[in-house]
Design an enzyme around this catalytic site. Structure first.
Site, PDB file in Angstrom:
ATOM      1  N   GLY A  64       0.848  -1.191   0.000  1.00  0.00           N
ATOM      2  CA  GLY A  64       0.000   0.000   0.000  1.00  0.00           C
ATOM      3  C   GLY A  64       0.880   1.236   0.000  1.00  0.00           C
ATOM      4  N   PRO A  67       2.816   4.693   0.949  1.00  0.00           N
ATOM      5  CA  PRO A  67       3.556   5.024   2.167  1.00  0.00           C
ATOM      6  C   PRO A  67       2.637   5.702   3.179  1.00  0.00           C
ATOM      7  CG  PRO A  67       4.709   5.836   0.229  1.00  0.00           C
ATOM      8  CD  PRO A  67       3.379   5.338  -0.236  1.00  0.00           C
ATOM      9  N   GLY A  68       2.830   5.370   4.443  1.00  0.00           N
ATOM     10  CA  GLY A  68       2.070   6.048   5.487  1.00  0.00           C
ATOM     11  C   GLY A  68       0.700   5.482   5.755  1.00  0.00           C
ATOM     12  N   HIS A  91     -15.012  11.709 -13.730  1.00  0.00           N
ATOM     13  CA  HIS A  91     -14.345  10.708 -14.556  1.00  0.00           C
ATOM     14  C   HIS A  91     -14.850   9.300 -14.204  1.00  0.00           C
ATOM     15  CE1 HIS A  91     -10.573   9.269 -16.673  1.00  0.00           C
ATOM     16  NE2 HIS A  91     -10.931   8.191 -15.988  1.00  0.00           N
ATOM     17  N   GLU A  92     -14.822   9.003 -12.930  1.00  0.00           N
ATOM     18  CA  GLU A  92     -15.248   7.663 -12.506  1.00  0.00           C
ATOM     19  C   GLU A  92     -16.735   7.440 -12.759  1.00  0.00           C
ATOM     20  OE1 GLU A  92     -13.210   5.407 -11.969  1.00  0.00           O
ATOM     21  OE2 GLU A  92     -11.507   6.783 -11.877  1.00  0.00           O
ATOM     22  N   HIS A 111     -17.185   6.318 -16.280  1.00  0.00           N
ATOM     23  CA  HIS A 111     -16.931   4.878 -16.427  1.00  0.00           C
ATOM     24  C   HIS A 111     -18.118   4.072 -15.912  1.00  0.00           C
ATOM     25  CE1 HIS A 111     -12.800   5.083 -17.684  1.00  0.00           C
ATOM     26  NE2 HIS A 111     -12.334   5.584 -16.548  1.00  0.00           N
TER      27      HIS A 111
HETATM   28  P1  ADP Z   1       3.944   2.680   6.440  1.00  0.00           P
HETATM   29  O1  ADP Z   1       4.760   1.636   7.099  1.00  0.00           O
HETATM   30  O2  ADP Z   1       2.740   2.133   5.725  1.00  0.00           O
HETATM   31  O3  ADP Z   1       4.699   3.630   5.584  1.00  0.00           O
HETATM   32  P2  ADP Z   1       3.650   3.592   9.126  1.00  0.00           P
HETATM   33  O4  ADP Z   1       3.107   2.379   9.765  1.00  0.00           O
HETATM   34  O5  ADP Z   1       5.085   3.848   9.304  1.00  0.00           O
HETATM   35  O6  ADP Z   1       3.293   3.597   7.583  1.00  0.00           O
HETATM   36  O7  ADP Z   1       2.791   4.847   9.600  1.00  0.00           O
HETATM   37  C1  ADP Z   1       3.392   5.982  10.143  1.00  0.00           C
HETATM   38  C2  ADP Z   1       2.554   6.533  11.269  1.00  0.00           C
HETATM   39  O8  ADP Z   1       1.302   7.000  10.803  1.00  0.00           O
HETATM   40  C3  ADP Z   1       2.221   5.506  12.318  1.00  0.00           C
HETATM   41  O9  ADP Z   1       3.221   5.432  13.283  1.00  0.00           O
HETATM   42  C4  ADP Z   1       0.920   6.032  12.896  1.00  0.00           C
HETATM   43  O10 ADP Z   1       1.160   7.023  13.863  1.00  0.00           O
HETATM   44  C5  ADP Z   1       0.274   6.690  11.726  1.00  0.00           C
HETATM   45  N1  ADP Z   1      -0.674   5.777  11.067  1.00  0.00           N
HETATM   46  C6  ADP Z   1      -0.570   5.289   9.819  1.00  0.00           C
HETATM   47  N2  ADP Z   1      -1.612   4.501   9.517  1.00  0.00           N
HETATM   48  C7  ADP Z   1      -2.395   4.464  10.605  1.00  0.00           C
HETATM   49  C8  ADP Z   1      -3.626   3.794  10.910  1.00  0.00           C
HETATM   50  N3  ADP Z   1      -4.241   2.992  10.018  1.00  0.00           N
HETATM   51  N4  ADP Z   1      -4.143   3.973  12.138  1.00  0.00           N
HETATM   52  C9  ADP Z   1      -3.533   4.770  13.026  1.00  0.00           C
HETATM   53  N5  ADP Z   1      -2.376   5.415  12.793  1.00  0.00           N
HETATM   54  C10 ADP Z   1      -1.803   5.280  11.596  1.00  0.00           C
HETATM   55 ZN    ZN Z   2     -10.397   6.310 -16.183  1.00  0.00          ZN
END
Ligand code: ADP
Ligand code: ZN
Length: 643
Positions: free
Chosen positions: A203, A205-206, A425-426, A429
């Site tokens: 997925g 990042p973040g 757009h969606e 479709h």
């Molecule tokens: P990834 O590994 O997917 O890049 P991380 O797990 O490092 O993302 O997420 C970074 C921070 O963002 C986490 O430490 C948390 O504080 C916050 N975070 C990300 N996703 C969630 C979630 N689904 N629920 C709660 N906090 C989240």
């Molecule tokens: Zn499209």
């Protein structure tokens, strides 16, 4: 997300460091061998002549060497040395010539020893500076490149659990198995559960992949080892492989455990198969990883987890059965998910009564978990700066703007206008997919970004198909082009968002004309087409034309004809159903995800499960007769995705 608080001095040595120390070393050498003014070596016979002529002075007589000043050709005194010979008469001669001289103990004994000791000390010092010092701050004394820099977290200190991860319930559900297994591997086996071994979380990042992996360890109460794959790839070949080995060894000693590898794609990229070879170090590391993966039995109570945002670039060998064979998607959260994530993080701060997290979630399309955590954090900082009792609504709004403006996130976060374009757009479709007769049922449509796509319409086929009819393909072209058509209708302008659609359209249309004989003008002919042949270097060079220019022109015309008529048809369908289309757009903007039943409701169609004809509501003008739609088989293989 990468762990940002990782101290920099963890990196053992950089090239720069080495060069720096080599320079220090060189300077030291120069200082020690500091050459005086140029010292000339005289033959002993010359020396004797000069003694006789009284052309030497200030002599130092050591057991093996005589040095001092001599009068050179220009009549100036300059330093010289000469090897001492057995010459008992020398002292007498010097005295006679009134030359100043002194005797000296030989340095070769004590002096040389001292000199050598000095060097050894210097070298040890250097070694200490390079290898030991940078690591002392870690509390590790390893001079070892091969040591994995993975961090271990004790189960007792494991505080993250599933409660801390919100908005990805499906991923959590899939991870339940893993937890069950880690809690009691033997029991799990007895019940005949298939042992998981490698779990790949993918997925953007973040989205919380690292957090999820940690939470699994927390829920199961096992040790958690985490390392970033990019740490494995250092400057020396073989280091990465050794670190992988070390990581697994450490984990085995602490089993049950989870090994988590962040950014797996850094080592796990498809190995380059062509000429010229790939990145040696990376490949060795990858190979070692594969060896370790095959080498441990999941009976040992170790689960390997990894995260990537590019599952598509991973080496196929990595995701084969028995390796990272469980793939779990960790998508960007939808509206509800965002609200839940905000709630999780809001627990840590005091919120004012005017803050409505649902409203905040609405104002943050495209935000992932890390962004939302950031929003709460920024808001708390702003509130604290203003000496406020609690985080208020203005703080929240300001924080959202800050996060949006934050340099790194710009590309992912979607503005209101863009969201509108994507929704249109969606919807294009979706409407066309639903209202054409030979297309697969629409399952849902969403404007939540996923992977590279900003939104998508998901169609699932009723059954696995082996044959595709011309009508189906024509409908497909029409659906593909409907996104762009909708943009043009609503905004009078088109965007770059449809480029993938256009590529697909082109390749379908081409296939129809060139390979499937579905063009009226050309008839049932299949023409050789180099495009789908195996990828090898110089593919384009080898593509030979076996048909005439004339034919090539007809092919192009036919392809264009197919595309243009399909585009016109898509525009027509949307225009004739404009009211329903607009309603779908606004519903999408509000809810972000619209399921099949609601799409039907908006279009005024009977719910999908009906037998043959779901009849259009008399009040809604429906251009094309909607197709029969039955319950969607979830396991259907060939899902149609329209970005
Ligand atoms: P990834 O590994 O997917 O890049 P991380 O797990 O490092 O993302 O997420 C970074 C921070 O963002 C986490 O430490 C948390 O504080 C916050 N975070 C990300 N996703 C969630 C979630 N689904 N629920 C709660 N906090 C989240
Ligand atoms: Zn499209």
């Amino acid at each position: 997300m990468k762990n940002k608080q990782r101290p920099n001095n963890r990196k053992i040595i950089s090239v720069g460091q080495i060069i720096g120390w080599l320079a220090v070393f060189a300077i030291a050498v120069l200082l020690f061998n500091k050459p005086g003014a140029k010292e000339i070596t005289l033959d002993y016979s010359d020396f004797k002549h000069k003694v006789a002529a009284a052309e030497v002075s200030d002599l130092t007589i050591a057991p093996a060497m005589i040095s001092g000043l001599y009068k050179n050709e220009e009549g100036k005194f300059a330093p010289f040395k000469t090897v001492r010979m057995e010459d008992p008469a020398l002292v007498q001669e010097l005295t006679a010539a009134k030359v100043k001289f002194k005797a000296e103990q030989d340095r070769s004994w004590i002096g040389n020893v001292l000199f050598n000791v000095l060097w050894i000390v210097l070298l040890i010092g250097l070694w200490w500076f390079i290898f030991i010092r940078p690591q002392r701050s870690d509390g590790k004394s390893a001079l070892n490149f091969a040591r994995s820099k993975a961090k271990m977290q004790d189960p007792s200190k494991q505080t993250v659990t599933f409660k801390d991860v919100a908005g990805c319930d499906e991923a959590k559900e899939e991870l339940e198995d893993v937890i069950k297994f880690l809690k009691n591997p033997k029991k799990f086996q007895k019940l005949g559960g298939k042992l998981p071994k490698g779990v790949l979380l993918y997925g953007a990042p973040g989205t919380g992949k690292t957090l999820l992996a940690k939470a699994v360890a927390g829920e199961a109460g096992v040790s958690f080892f985490s390392a970033s794959a990019s740490e494995f790839v250092e400057m020396f070949v073989g280091v990465g492989a050794a670190r992988v080995r070390d990581l697994f060894d450490q984990a085995k000693k602490n089993s049950p455990a989870i090994i988590f590898i962040d950014e797996l794609d850094a080592v796990g990229r498809r190995r380059f198969a062509g000429i010229g070879g790939g990145h040696d170090e990376r490949e060795q590391t990858l190979n070692q990883l594969l060896i370790e993966l095959d080498g441990f039995e999941s009976k040992q109570g170790i689960i390997l987890m990894a995260s990537t945002n590019r599952p598509d670039v991973l080496d196929p060998a990595l995701i084969r059965p028995g390796r990272f064979d469980r793939h779990i998607s960790v998508p960007a959260p939808d509206l509800k998910g965002r609200e839940e994530i905000l709630k999780v993080h809001a627990k840590k701060v005091k919120l004012g009564a005017d803050v409505d997290l649902k409203q905040v979630a609405k104002g943050t399309p495209g935000f992932v978990g890390a962004d939302l955590a950031n929003v709460i954090n920024e808001a708390a900082i702003l509130a604290a700066r203003g000496d406020k009792e609690a985080v208020g609504k203005p703080d929240m709004e300001e924080a959202i703007e800050r996060v949006i403006a934050g340099p790194q996130k710009k590309s992912r976060i979607i503005s209101k206008h863009e969201q509108h374009v994507i929704a249109a757009h969606e919807s294009g479709h979706t409407i066309v997919a639903r209202l054409t007769n030979h297309s697969d049922p629409v399952h849902k449509v969403t404007i939540i970004p996923r992977g590279q796509a900003l939104g998508y319409t998901l169609q699932l086929p009723l059954e696995d198909k082996f044959l595709t009819s011309k009508s189906e393909l024509l409908d497909k072209l029409c659906i593909l082009l409907a996104g762009r058509a909708a943009e043009e209708i609503v905004f009078g302008e088109i965007t770059s968002g449809a480029s993938d659609d256009l590529n697909k359209t082109m390749s379908y249309a081409r296939k129809m004309v060139v390979e499937l004989g579905m063009s009226d003008k050309l008839g049932p002919v299949a023409l050789p087409n180099g495009q789908d042949s195996e990828v090898f270097l110089g593919r384009d060079l080898s593509r030979h034309t076996t048909f005439s220019d004339e034919l090539a022109r007809t092919i192009d015309q036919e392809i264009l004809h197919l595309i243009n008529t399909s585009y016109a048809r898509a525009k027509d369908i949307i225009s004739k159903n404009r009211a329903a289309f607009d309603k779908l757009v606004s519903t999408l903007l509000e809810k972000e995800v619209v399921e099949a039943s609601e799409i039907d409701e908006i279009l005024g169609l009977k719910p999908a499960v009906q037998e043959d004809q779901a009849q259009p509501d008399a009040s809604t003008p429906i251009e094309e007769k909607p197709k029969a739609q039955t319950a969607v088989r979830p396991e259907a293989k060939q899902a149609g995705l329209f970005d």
